[in-house]
Motif scaffolding. Structure first.
Motif, PDB file in Angstrom:
ATOM      1  N   GLY A  50      -0.124 118.378   4.741  1.00  0.00           N
ATOM      2  CA  GLY A  50      -0.425 116.964   4.848  1.00  0.00           C
ATOM      3  C   GLY A  50      -1.059 116.718   6.193  1.00  0.00           C
ATOM      4  O   GLY A  50      -1.825 117.712   6.584  1.00  0.00           O
ATOM      5  N   PRO A  51      -1.349 115.810   6.409  1.00  0.00           N
ATOM      6  CA  PRO A  51      -2.416 115.367   7.695  1.00  0.00           C
ATOM      7  C   PRO A  51      -1.963 116.058   8.698  1.00  0.00           C
ATOM      8  O   PRO A  51      -0.853 116.402   9.125  1.00  0.00           O
ATOM      9  CB  PRO A  51      -1.844 113.721   7.889  1.00  0.00           C
ATOM     10  CG  PRO A  51      -1.563 113.167   6.584  1.00  0.00           C
ATOM     11  CD  PRO A  51      -0.706 114.332   5.944  1.00  0.00           C
ATOM     12  N   GLY A  52      -3.041 116.584   9.479  1.00  0.00           N
ATOM     13  CA  GLY A  52      -3.076 117.492  10.659  1.00  0.00           C
ATOM     14  C   GLY A  52      -2.970 119.014  10.105  1.00  0.00           C
ATOM     15  O   GLY A  52      -3.218 119.888  10.959  1.00  0.00           O
ATOM     16  N   THR A  53      -2.826 119.217   8.833  1.00  0.00           N
ATOM     17  CA  THR A  53      -3.016 120.544   8.378  1.00  0.00           C
ATOM     18  C   THR A  53      -4.656 121.336   8.533  1.00  0.00           C
ATOM     19  O   THR A  53      -5.386 120.513   8.319  1.00  0.00           O
ATOM     20  CB  THR A  53      -2.634 120.759   7.002  1.00  0.00           C
ATOM     21  OG1 THR A  53      -1.201 120.308   6.574  1.00  0.00           O
ATOM     22  CG2 THR A  53      -2.901 122.069   6.230  1.00  0.00           C
ATOM     23  N   ILE A  54      -4.268 122.395   8.996  1.00  0.00           N
ATOM     24  CA  ILE A  54      -5.744 123.074   9.226  1.00  0.00           C
ATOM     25  C   ILE A  54      -6.040 124.279   7.807  1.00  0.00           C
ATOM     26  O   ILE A  54      -5.051 125.060   7.825  1.00  0.00           O
ATOM     27  CB  ILE A  54      -5.998 123.676  10.471  1.00  0.00           C
ATOM     28  CG1 ILE A  54      -5.768 122.497  11.263  1.00  0.00           C
ATOM     29  CG2 ILE A  54      -7.298 124.481  10.551  1.00  0.00           C
ATOM     30  CD1 ILE A  54      -5.984 122.906  12.956  1.00  0.00           C
TER      31      ILE A  54
END
Length: 159
Positions: A50-54
């Motif tokens: 999700g958001p924040g995943t790298i």
């Protein structure tokens, strides 16, 4: 430091939700299968998808670059929207950052239109040329068409 913004759109015969699932939600698996010469591997190095995943993308033999790291900034499968930023990689020599927002919408023929807005923030007085951006857009359009052909040949995938 300058900012260059580019908007583009590509069409596909694949409906938006199915194309979004393939290109965004399962890109870690599908892209390297369909385009092994372009993408060797994709791995999540931080986060849960999700958001924040790298993600670290290792490019294939056809690329002049070795890798890039993307950070997922927003992900909304229900509305088929996705945004990410390139935060590291050997393509960022004269570019501080690249941020892209994508939206997949239905087209009148039952397929989809993939709209994207990309912002390039350059380092120092580097001037990004339109033809450099267009080459990137053309490559992405080729990748989209390869995925589209794969999905048309495999109608049960991502249904």
């Amino acid at each position: 430091m300058g900012v260059f913004t580019h908007e583009s759109q590509e069409t596909s015969a694949i409906p938006p939700a199915r194309l979004f699932k393939a290109l965004v939600l399962d890109s870690n698996n599908l892209i390297q299968k369909v385009l092994p010469q372009a993408i060797k591997s994709t791995e999540i190095i931080e986060g849960n998808g999700g958001p924040g995943t790298i993600k670290k993308i290792t490019f294939g033999e056809a690329s002049k670059y070795k890798y890039a790291k993307h950070r997922i900034d927003a992900l909304d499968p229900e509305n088929c929207t996705y945004s990410f930023s390139v935060i590291e990689g050997d393509a960022l020599t004269d570019i501080a950052s690249v941020s892209t927002e994508m939206k997949f919408v239905a087209s009148p023929d039952g397929g989809s239109i993939m709209k994207s807005n990309t912002k390039y923030q350059t380092k120092g007085d580097f001037q990004l040329k339109e033809e450099q951006v267009q080459a990137t857009i053309d490559k992405a359009a080729g990748h989209l068409k390869a995925v589209e052909a794969y999905l048309l040949a495999h109608p049960d995938l991502y249904s």
